[in-house]
Enzyme design. Sequence first.
Site, PDB file in Angstrom:
ATOM      1  N   ASP A  44      11.908   7.555  11.985  1.00  6.74           N
ATOM      2  CA  ASP A  44      11.730   8.856  10.873  1.00  6.74           C
ATOM      3  C   ASP A  44      11.470   9.209   9.497  1.00  6.74           C
ATOM      4  OD1 ASP A  44      10.885  10.612  13.216  1.00  6.74           O
ATOM      5  OD2 ASP A  44      13.050  10.947  13.732  1.00  6.74           O
ATOM      6  N   GLU A 208     -14.164 -14.474  -0.637  1.00  5.54           N
ATOM      7  CA  GLU A 208     -15.127 -12.793  -0.278  1.00  5.54           C
ATOM      8  C   GLU A 208     -16.013 -13.439   0.038  1.00  5.54           C
ATOM      9  OE1 GLU A 208     -14.326 -10.815  -4.123  1.00  5.54           O
ATOM     10  OE2 GLU A 208     -15.168  -9.269  -3.341  1.00  5.54           O
TER      11      GLU A 208
END
Length: 331
Positions: A44, A208
């Site tokens: 949490d 890329e």
Amino acid sequence: MDTNTSKKAVQNEPIVTHIYTADPSAHVFEGKLYIYPSHDIDHDGPTNDNGDQYAMEDYHVLSMDSADAEVIDHGEALHVKDVPWASQQMWAPDAAYKNDTYYLFFPARDKDGIFRIGAATSASPSGPFNAEENYMEGSFSIDPAVYVDEDGQSYMYFGGLWGGQLEKWQSGTYKPEAEGPAANEPALGPQVAQLSDDMLSFQTAPMEILIVDENGDAIQAGDEERRYFEGPWMHKYNGKYYLSYSTGTTHKLVYAVGDHPEGPFVFKGTILTPVLGWTTHHSIVEFQDKWYLFYHDASLSGGVDHKRSVKFTELHYNEDGTIQLIAPYNK
Ligand code: FUB
């Protein structure tokens, strides 16, 4: 240890509920469907754009004999404590088979907090996997997806913005202060590298990938409905290469099609509408003569972004090779 979860797979429902899972990479090995997900931790702690809440420490491998079979959890396949170069955050993995060996590819932060991509091997698709001593030289960022083409050449696709650090590598070295391109500049694409025959290193330097629109113009960084964010996946259908990925901030899974595994790819459309939770991440696999989309959402935890659950659904192509839109919550 194998655990039969006693849970029969049902489309568009969590395939397991005893642990939180995400980022599913699905493959057919030895006639079964094997799923390599992230294993989300039930904590949490705070959430931020750097993704610190995704604090995963290990991987479990899941398998199914058929699309409506009981799902087997094969137990812990690799833990960060057994990866010599890694410090934390075992994010979205993928797997591949070659040379009579099963390979697990995974991103994690190295001891300097920089995301790298590692490899681990096993004689079995369910693991356990033995990690290599060092990360793959020249690797960076997150979300490896490995595609083995019909000619035997393997490619690794990878990269993710924000917490995935892709922006920080634009100069070729890691620059912690680097930011992404301006909205009217070409977006950053995912990276691709050919893998060596032993699958453990890059045979070519990462480059890329270019994603263009229907006019051949590069998709721009401000075009958040279409630009690459994270979670690449490659599959081949009718001789064409399909690069699919998450758009991050607009929470879609989209795809682009090309004639070569290294691109360029022409943007085609949306595969999956936004799901409950911030992230969306997927894989596409053909199994027993049907095509399936594996994805995740945060429904099992009631919408907590870092407590996700893997789901799957059948995927259909139109006659022209486009993919039919999936809206998973529409009945
Ligand atoms: O699971 C951690 C990260 O969240 C993955 O690497 C991303 O693709 C996103 O799903």
